[in-house]
Design an enzyme around this catalytic site. Structure first.
Site, PDB file in Angstrom:
ATOM      1  N   ASP A 146       0.848  -1.191  -0.087  1.00 43.92           N
ATOM      2  CA  ASP A 146      -0.063  -0.122  -0.112  1.00 43.92           C
ATOM      3  C   ASP A 146       0.902   1.388  -0.042  1.00 43.92           C
ATOM      4  O   ASP A 146       1.713   1.394   0.888  1.00 43.92           O
ATOM      5  CB  ASP A 146      -0.875   0.083   1.229  1.00 43.92           C
ATOM      6  CG  ASP A 146      -1.961  -0.959   0.909  1.00 43.92           C
ATOM      7  OD1 ASP A 146      -1.989  -1.847   0.089  1.00 43.92           O
ATOM      8  OD2 ASP A 146      -2.881  -1.218   2.321  1.00 43.92           O
ATOM      9  N   ASP A 196     -15.073  -2.823  -1.453  1.00 46.04           N
ATOM     10  CA  ASP A 196     -14.761  -2.594  -0.088  1.00 46.04           C
ATOM     11  C   ASP A 196     -16.257  -2.400   0.666  1.00 46.04           C
ATOM     12  O   ASP A 196     -16.801  -1.366   0.181  1.00 46.04           O
ATOM     13  CB  ASP A 196     -13.799  -1.395  -0.097  1.00 46.04           C
ATOM     14  CG  ASP A 196     -12.529  -1.522  -0.986  1.00 46.04           C
ATOM     15  OD1 ASP A 196     -12.214  -2.679  -1.240  1.00 46.04           O
ATOM     16  OD2 ASP A 196     -12.367  -0.544  -1.627  1.00 46.04           O
TER      17      ASP A 196
END
Length: 243
Positions: free
Chosen positions: A8, A129
């Protein structure tokens, strides 16, 4: 069954967030290329990359870091975060990405996702998500009225290569994957599903080998790998043995 190590990216560095909060970022490596190379050397065969700044900005922000990753590893790379146009998708695929992950745009403009699937078969994934079962967008800053299953079903037959399903309430807190919701989603669609959010230990790796999880393409691991809670060699051995 693939175990995808995660990189990330925030401000050009490899970080992990807690519950998707950009202010709760732990920096694990300042050299994304070196991190990608390390994962390859450990035996991983894929890489999952997210441009966190890009997810909030709606455009690529960590492009230099992603290009450094692509140069550093021979492994296929999938990238999400801020990719919102067909031109943007094409540009990244031409730079060497194997798969582009579309999240916010899958809610805002599902036709673009379908168009991308036609233009780039096998190279478009959808990132779903969810917070409390509802799909979140714009870097998780907004929650929609859509359920994860409703959104996934919109892309049945469109040619989506995979759905990456993240339970935001578990992301970065090492409480274990939400297997119930993930397997429920996988049962509801024919598109391969990748589990994400909360993978915490070797117990989760073993859980990936259970019969009801066999339909999953794999799972993503971030903090547990960086913190040493999961030994890469042991995890890969378990998955290969049961593959």
């Amino acid at each position: 069954m693939i175990l995808f190590p995660a990189i990330d990216l925030k401000d050009g560095q490899c970080v992990r967030l807690k519950l998707g909060d950009m202010d709760e970022a732990t920096v694990y490596n300042t050299d994304p290329g070196a991190q990608a190379r390390s994962f390859e050397e450990q035996g991983f065969e894929w890489l999952h990359v997210v441009d966190l700044n890009g997810a909030f900005a709606g455009a690529s922000v960590n492009g230099d870091a992603v290009e450094a990753i692509l140069k550093a590893t021979k492994n296929p790379v999938q990238l999400g975060g801020g990719i919102r146009t067909l031109a943007h998708i094409e540009a990244w695929l031409e730079k060497g990405l194997s798969r582009v992950i579309l999240g916010t745009v899958a809610v805002r403009d599902p036709d673009l996702v379908k168009e991308a699937c036609r233009a780039f078969p096998g190279r478009i994934a959808v990132g779903i998500d969810a917070r409390g079962g509802k799909v979140a967008v714009e870097g998780w800053a907004e929650t929609s009225d859509l359920s994860a299953i409703e959104l996934a079903r919109r892309f049945e037959g469109a040619g989506v290569a995979a759905i990456i399903y993240t339970d935001i309430d578990r992301d970065g807190v090492l409480t274990g994957i939400n297997w119930e919701s993930t397997i429920e989603l996988a049962d509801a669609v024919s598109i391969p599903v990748i589990a994400s959010g909360g993978l915490a230990s070797i117990a989760d790796i073993v859980r990936m080998t259970m019969p009801d999880a066999a339909k999953l393409e794999g799972a993503i691991s971030g903090r547990a790998l960086y913190d040493g809670r999961i030994d890469p060699a042991e995890a890969l051995r378990i998955l290969q043995k049961n593959g």
